[in-house]
Design a protein around this motif. Structure first.
Motif, PDB file in Angstrom:
ATOM      1  N   LEU A  26       0.818  -1.215   0.000  1.00 49.20           N
ATOM      2  CA  LEU A  26       0.000   0.000   0.000  1.00 49.20           C
ATOM      3  C   LEU A  26       0.851   1.263   0.000  1.00 49.20           C
ATOM      4  CD1 LEU A  26      -2.752  -1.029   2.571  1.00 49.20           C
ATOM      5  CD2 LEU A  26      -2.996  -0.852   0.077  1.00 49.20           C
ATOM      6  N   LEU A  27       2.033   1.175   0.578  1.00 50.25           N
ATOM      7  CA  LEU A  27       2.976   2.293   0.574  1.00 50.25           C
ATOM      8  C   LEU A  27       4.074   2.086  -0.459  1.00 50.25           C
ATOM      9  CD1 LEU A  27       4.033   4.961   1.729  1.00 50.25           C
ATOM     10  CD2 LEU A  27       5.148   3.642   3.538  1.00 50.25           C
ATOM     11  N   ALA A  28       4.518   0.856  -0.620  1.00 49.51           N
ATOM     12  CA  ALA A  28       5.650   0.579  -1.512  1.00 49.51           C
ATOM     13  C   ALA A  28       5.343   0.925  -2.973  1.00 49.51           C
ATOM     14  CB  ALA A  28       6.069  -0.883  -1.394  1.00 49.51           C
ATOM     15  N   ARG A  29       4.169   0.536  -3.443  1.00 48.57           N
ATOM     16  CA  ARG A  29       3.845   0.766  -4.871  1.00 48.57           C
ATOM     17  C   ARG A  29       3.774   2.242  -5.229  1.00 48.57           C
ATOM     18  NH1 ARG A  29       0.008  -4.316  -6.567  1.00 48.57           N
ATOM     19  NH2 ARG A  29       1.658  -5.839  -6.209  1.00 48.57           N
ATOM     20  N   PRO A  30       2.979   3.051  -4.541  1.00 44.30           N
ATOM     21  CA  PRO A  30       2.932   4.462  -4.930  1.00 44.30           C
ATOM     22  C   PRO A  30       4.259   5.191  -4.703  1.00 44.30           C
ATOM     23  CG  PRO A  30       1.503   4.069  -3.031  1.00 44.30           C
ATOM     24  CD  PRO A  30       2.015   2.748  -3.482  1.00 44.30           C
ATOM     25  N   SER A  31       5.100   4.634  -3.833  1.00 45.48           N
ATOM     26  CA  SER A  31       6.394   5.253  -3.562  1.00 45.48           C
ATOM     27  C   SER A  31       7.475   4.803  -4.543  1.00 45.48           C
ATOM     28  CB  SER A  31       6.843   4.923  -2.134  1.00 45.48           C
ATOM     29  OG  SER A  31       5.907   5.422  -1.207  1.00 45.48           O
ATOM     30  N   GLY A  32       7.152   3.838  -5.394  1.00 38.20           N
ATOM     31  CA  GLY A  32       8.144   3.346  -6.353  1.00 38.20           C
ATOM     32  C   GLY A  32       9.163   2.403  -5.745  1.00 38.20           C
ATOM     33  N   LEU A  33       8.809   1.783  -4.633  1.00 37.07           N
ATOM     34  CA  LEU A  33       9.727   0.877  -3.947  1.00 37.07           C
ATOM     35  C   LEU A  33       9.450  -0.575  -4.311  1.00 37.07           C
ATOM     36  CD1 LEU A  33       9.669   2.657  -0.470  1.00 37.07           C
ATOM     37  CD2 LEU A  33      11.377   2.880  -2.293  1.00 37.07           C
ATOM     38  N   VAL A  34       9.234  -0.812  -5.585  1.00 35.63           N
ATOM     39  CA  VAL A  34       8.952  -2.151  -6.094  1.00 35.63           C
ATOM     40  C   VAL A  34       9.932  -2.469  -7.221  1.00 35.63           C
ATOM     41  CG1 VAL A  34       6.510  -2.113  -5.447  1.00 35.63           C
ATOM     42  CG2 VAL A  34       7.201  -1.219  -7.666  1.00 35.63           C
ATOM     43  N   ASP A  35      10.019  -3.743  -7.566  1.00 38.10           N
ATOM     44  CA  ASP A  35      10.901  -4.131  -8.660  1.00 38.10           C
ATOM     45  C   ASP A  35      10.229  -3.875 -10.010  1.00 38.10           C
ATOM     46  OD1 ASP A  35       9.137  -6.269  -9.102  1.00 38.10           O
ATOM     47  OD2 ASP A  35      10.440  -7.749  -8.153  1.00 38.10           O
ATOM     48  N   GLU A  36      10.901  -4.272 -11.080  1.00 37.74           N
ATOM     49  CA  GLU A  36      10.392  -4.030 -12.434  1.00 37.74           C
ATOM     50  C   GLU A  36       9.047  -4.696 -12.685  1.00 37.74           C
ATOM     51  OE1 GLU A  36      13.492  -5.590 -11.922  1.00 37.74           O
ATOM     52  OE2 GLU A  36      14.490  -3.643 -11.814  1.00 37.74           O
ATOM     53  N   GLU A  37       8.748  -5.748 -11.948  1.00 37.58           N
ATOM     54  CA  GLU A  37       7.484  -6.470 -12.110  1.00 37.58           C
ATOM     55  C   GLU A  37       6.408  -5.983 -11.139  1.00 37.58           C
ATOM     56  OE1 GLU A  37       8.454 -10.600 -11.903  1.00 37.58           O
ATOM     57  OE2 GLU A  37       9.922 -10.434 -13.519  1.00 37.58           O
ATOM     58  N   GLY A  38       6.710  -4.914 -10.382  1.00 39.51           N
ATOM     59  CA  GLY A  38       5.736  -4.358  -9.457  1.00 39.51           C
ATOM     60  C   GLY A  38       5.642  -5.068  -8.125  1.00 39.51           C
ATOM     61  N   ARG A  39       6.622  -5.915  -7.828  1.00 39.41           N
ATOM     62  CA  ARG A  39       6.608  -6.653  -6.555  1.00 39.41           C
ATOM     63  C   ARG A  39       7.451  -5.925  -5.508  1.00 39.41           C
ATOM     64  NH1 ARG A  39       8.296 -12.276  -9.153  1.00 39.41           N
ATOM     65  NH2 ARG A  39       9.975 -10.831  -9.600  1.00 39.41           N
ATOM     66  N   THR A  40       6.983  -5.995  -4.284  1.00 41.00           N
ATOM     67  CA  THR A  40       7.719  -5.409  -3.171  1.00 41.00           C
ATOM     68  C   THR A  40       8.657  -6.464  -2.607  1.00 41.00           C
ATOM     69  OG1 THR A  40       5.792  -4.049  -2.656  1.00 41.00           O
ATOM     70  CG2 THR A  40       7.477  -4.219  -0.958  1.00 41.00           C
ATOM     71  N   GLY A  41       9.924  -6.135  -2.574  1.00 44.60           N
ATOM     72  CA  GLY A  41      10.922  -7.069  -2.063  1.00 44.60           C
ATOM     73  C   GLY A  41      10.786  -7.302  -0.565  1.00 44.60           C
ATOM     74  N   ARG A  42      11.304  -8.421  -0.139  1.00 47.72           N
ATOM     75  CA  ARG A  42      11.229  -8.795   1.280  1.00 47.72           C
ATOM     76  C   ARG A  42      11.875  -7.739   2.175  1.00 47.72           C
ATOM     77  NH1 ARG A  42      12.907 -14.659   3.632  1.00 47.72           N
ATOM     78  NH2 ARG A  42      11.780 -14.426   5.590  1.00 47.72           N
ATOM     79  N   ALA A  43      13.046  -7.248   1.788  1.00 52.89           N
ATOM     80  CA  ALA A  43      13.740  -6.236   2.595  1.00 52.89           C
ATOM     81  C   ALA A  43      12.926  -4.949   2.678  1.00 52.89           C
ATOM     82  CB  ALA A  43      15.123  -5.955   2.015  1.00 52.89           C
ATOM     83  N   THR A  44      12.277  -4.577   1.605  1.00 52.30           N
ATOM     84  CA  THR A  44      11.445  -3.373   1.614  1.00 52.30           C
ATOM     85  C   THR A  44      10.245  -3.560   2.524  1.00 52.30           C
ATOM     86  OG1 THR A  44      12.151  -2.811  -0.624  1.00 52.30           O
ATOM     87  CG2 THR A  44      10.122  -1.781   0.164  1.00 52.30           C
ATOM     88  N   ARG A  45       9.598  -4.709   2.432  1.00 54.72           N
ATOM     89  CA  ARG A  45       8.465  -4.980   3.324  1.00 54.72           C
ATOM     90  C   ARG A  45       8.903  -4.921   4.784  1.00 54.72           C
ATOM     91  NH1 ARG A  45       7.603  -9.120  -0.376  1.00 54.72           N
ATOM     92  NH2 ARG A  45       8.220 -10.671   1.164  1.00 54.72           N
ATOM     93  N   THR A  46      10.049  -5.508   5.069  1.00 51.36           N
ATOM     94  CA  THR A  46      10.577  -5.511   6.428  1.00 51.36           C
ATOM     95  C   THR A  46      10.882  -4.092   6.898  1.00 51.36           C
ATOM     96  OG1 THR A  46      11.507  -7.716   6.128  1.00 51.36           O
ATOM     97  CG2 THR A  46      12.458  -6.367   7.886  1.00 51.36           C
ATOM     98  N   SER A  47      11.404  -3.265   6.014  1.00 55.34           N
ATOM     99  CA  SER A  47      11.745  -1.883   6.368  1.00 55.34           C
ATOM    100  C   SER A  47      10.523  -0.999   6.551  1.00 55.34           C
ATOM    101  CB  SER A  47      12.635  -1.269   5.281  1.00 55.34           C
ATOM    102  OG  SER A  47      13.843  -1.977   5.186  1.00 55.34           O
ATOM    103  N   LEU A  48       9.467  -1.242   5.803  1.00 58.04           N
ATOM    104  CA  LEU A  48       8.280  -0.397   5.887  1.00 58.04           C
ATOM    105  C   LEU A  48       7.416  -0.698   7.111  1.00 58.04           C
ATOM    106  CD1 LEU A  48       7.138  -0.239   2.161  1.00 58.04           C
ATOM    107  CD2 LEU A  48       8.309   1.522   3.505  1.00 58.04           C
TER     108      LEU A  48
END
Length: 135
Positions: A26-48
């Motif tokens: 919900l935060l990662a996608r609009p912030s551009g914190l996803v990979d080329e396929e639009g997936r949020t990486g594990r480290a990003t999820r953990t950080s958010l």
């Protein structure tokens, strides 16, 4: 202070924080914190998630703190978090548009809390002193 406004900001922040903690996309996608396929990486999820819990708890504090110094303190914490987010996300997010959007959203929420804290101050300051009773 405008207690109703502060409580509304608190509830909205708490709900959003809990939602992002559960679904960091919900935060990662609009912030551009996803990979080329639009997936949020594990480290990003953990950080958010800790940031989301910070929002949930600080929002809950605004929603539940008694009127007066406790509510004012909760609002100051929320204001600092929102303006801090504006600075950090404005510097670090990928892409100019995402940075501008994150700054606008963060400053907007912070400004609502500032307005809630400052509302009514003029009335309180300018209230005339009571005249002494004459008997």
């Amino acid at each position: 202070m405008k207690v109703g406004l502060l409580r509304a900001v608190g509830v909205a922040t708490a709900v959003y924080g809990a939602a992002v903690a559960a679904v960091p996309d919900l935060l990662a996608r609009p912030s551009g914190l996803v990979d080329e396929e639009g997936r949020t990486g594990r480290a990003t999820r953990t950080s958010l998630r800790p940031l989301a819990w910070r929002d949930a708890v600080s929002g809950l504090a605004m929603a539940m703190a008694p009127d007066g110094p406790a509510l004012r303190t909760a609002a100051y914490v929320r204001i600092a978090a929102d303006f801090g987010d504006a600075v950090l996300l404005g510097v670090t997010l990928p892409g100019r548009d995402r940075k501008l959007a994150a700054v606008a959203v963060s400053v907007g929420w912070g400004a609502l809390s500032v307005a809630g804290v400052l509302a009514g101050r003029r009335r309180e300051v300018r209230r005339p002193a009571a005249e002494p009773l004459r008997g």
